[in-house]
Scaffold this active site. Structure first.
Site, short mmCIF file in Angstrom:
data_model
loop_
_atom_site.label_atom_id
_atom_site.label_comp_id
_atom_site.label_asym_id
_atom_site.label_seq_id
_atom_site.Cartn_x
_atom_site.Cartn_y
_atom_site.Cartn_z
N GLY A 234 0.82 -1.20 0.00
CA GLY A 234 0.00 0.00 0.00
C GLY A 234 0.86 1.25 0.00
O GLY A 234 2.09 1.18 0.03
N ASP A 235 0.20 2.41 -0.08
CA ASP A 235 0.90 3.70 -0.07
C ASP A 235 1.88 3.84 -1.23
O ASP A 235 2.89 4.53 -1.12
CB ASP A 235 1.65 3.92 1.26
CG ASP A 235 0.76 3.74 2.48
OD1 ASP A 235 -0.34 4.32 2.48
OD2 ASP A 235 1.16 3.02 3.40
N GLY B 81 -3.06 7.14 -5.68
CA GLY B 81 -3.92 8.32 -5.82
C GLY B 81 -3.45 9.24 -6.92
O GLY B 81 -4.24 9.71 -7.74
N HIS C 161 -5.89 7.44 1.11
CA HIS C 161 -5.23 7.91 -0.11
C HIS C 161 -5.08 9.43 -0.03
O HIS C 161 -5.97 10.11 0.47
CB HIS C 161 -6.03 7.54 -1.35
CG HIS C 161 -6.18 6.06 -1.54
ND1 HIS C 161 -7.24 5.34 -1.02
CD2 HIS C 161 -5.38 5.16 -2.15
CE1 HIS C 161 -7.08 4.06 -1.33
NE2 HIS C 161 -5.97 3.92 -2.01
N THR D 139 -1.90 7.70 6.19
CA THR D 139 -3.05 8.61 6.08
C THR D 139 -4.11 8.31 7.14
O THR D 139 -4.73 9.22 7.69
CB THR D 139 -3.68 8.49 4.68
OG1 THR D 139 -2.67 8.69 3.70
CG2 THR D 139 -4.77 9.53 4.48
N GLY E 230 7.63 7.98 -7.39
CA GLY E 230 8.78 8.33 -6.55
C GLY E 230 10.12 8.24 -7.24
O GLY E 230 11.14 8.08 -6.57
N SER F 295 6.03 8.60 -12.37
CA SER F 295 5.78 9.82 -11.60
C SER F 295 7.11 10.41 -11.13
O SER F 295 7.92 9.71 -10.51
CB SER F 295 4.88 9.53 -10.40
OG SER F 295 4.77 10.67 -9.58
N THR F 296 7.31 11.70 -11.40
CA THR F 296 8.56 12.36 -11.03
C THR F 296 8.33 13.49 -10.02
O THR F 296 9.18 14.35 -9.83
CB THR F 296 9.25 12.93 -12.28
OG1 THR F 296 8.35 13.85 -12.93
CG2 THR F 296 9.62 11.82 -13.26
#
Length: 345
Positions: A18-19, A23, A49, A258, A290, A330-331
């Site tokens: 998870g995490d 999202g 999320h 969260t 990340g 994702s950056t």
């Protein structure tokens, strides 16, 4: 002759504990692919999320994380446990996004009551040894198995949101519309395939999320498994590549859950577990989050050829080990800080 309808159904699944940044990935895909329905599968409000929009953070536990895309219906499938108090608070919090007018809660959703939350928090095994979030999901699922759990149709405050999510989703697919199914938590928390007993109270793989919203396996077009470069875990349980808190801090990775607010444990990327997660979910694509934490030079980069060699080598190794293409990268936390390679498949 039977008419063949092009399938347009995508499931988003967490590949770790998870995490993973689902999202952010979901918000991006919704903005680009414009689904007519965003349907949430998973356990219930035990998973949080975070969605970042224009510098503002929204922490949500029940509403589908694709809520910023205002053209889509937002559905909660029958397999999901609903905490009415949490749900109604989120509806109010997200009123600027017209969530109330778009929300459909399946009338068969199981209901978490206060007694379930009390049981969850007081159970020594769950609270201390397993590290439950205390949201009441485990005890509620016990009552569901015993056939004594209340359903959404029994709750007056939910009446205006009730519907048949399976019918809604299948009808949309029959019309050739895009449908996005959100999974929660991560594959390695699956009751069946995770690090038992340090797991959640049901399965958390793509096939279960499809069942949660009421579609059969032949309706699924794409399964995107989300990994983050430095996986994290909240609560107890095995974590083969875990690093010390000092190491995590030196890398600038300090995260809190969260739902629980507990500090997340951090580890290095586990390629073998990634391979297994892709197999369990039947992954067709990988989304990687990340990358800017793995290599700070990659922060905000939006073109693959501008990534560092270090980052490219890391991505190539993930693809080689899993046999699955990395298509979304994702950056950074904002939606536009994304590299999308899906058109190059």
């Amino acid at each position: 002759m039977k008419k063949v309808v092009l399938l347009t159904c995508t499931i988003i699944v967490g590949g770790q504990w998870g995490d993973e940044g689902k999202g952010k990935i979901i918000s991006y895909i919704c903005d680009k692919d414009k689904p007519s329905i965003i349907a949430r599968g998973g356990v219930g409000p035990n998973a949080g999320h975070t969605v970042n929009i224009g510098g503002k953070s929204y922490g949500i536990r029940m509403i589908p994380t694709g809520f910023p895309y205002k053209e889509a219906k937002l559905a909660i499938g029958a397999g999901v446990l609903v905490d009415p108090e949490v749900l109604l608070k989120e509806v109010e919090m997200l009123k600027d996004f017209n969530v109330k007018e778009r929300l459909i809660v399946d009338y068969r959703c199981g209901i978490i009551e206060e007694k379930h939350k009390i049981m969850d928090r007081k159970d020594e095994h769950l609270a201390k040894e397993i590290g439950t979030t205390g949201s009441g999901c485990g005890p509620a699922n016990v009552d569901r198995v015993l056939r004594i759990l209340k359903q959404a149709k029994d709750i007056e405050e939910l009446k205006e949101f009730l519907g048949d999510v399976s019918e809604e989703v299948n009808n949309a697919l029959d019309r050739g519309e895009n449908v996005l199914i959100e999974g929660t938590q991560g594959t390695l928390l699956s009751l069946y395939y995770g690090t038992y007993p340090y797991v959640t109270s049901k399965d958390t793989t793509a096939s279960s999320f499809a069942a949660d919203v009421g579609i059969g396996p032949t309706k699924v077009d794409e399964v995107i498994v989300v990994f983050k470069t430095f996986p994290t875990r909240v609560g107890a349980g095995p974590f083969p590549t875990e690093m010390s808190l000092e190491e995590a801090e030196s890398l600038g990775i300090v995260e809190y859950g969260t739902v629980t607010g507990r500090r997340r444990r951090v580890g290095y990327f586990d390629f073998e577990l990634a391979r297994k997660a892709c197999r369990l979910n039947g992954a067709t694509q990988i989304a990687l989050t990340g990358l800017d934490k793995y290599d700070k030079e990659c922060y905000g980069v939006t073109e693959y050829n501008k990534l560092s060699e270090k980052a490219k080598e890391f991505i190539n190794k993930i693809e080689e080990v899993t046999g699955v293409p990395v298509t979304i990268i994702s950056t950074g936390p904002e939606m536009h800080q994304t590299i999308d390679l899906r058109n190059e498949l």
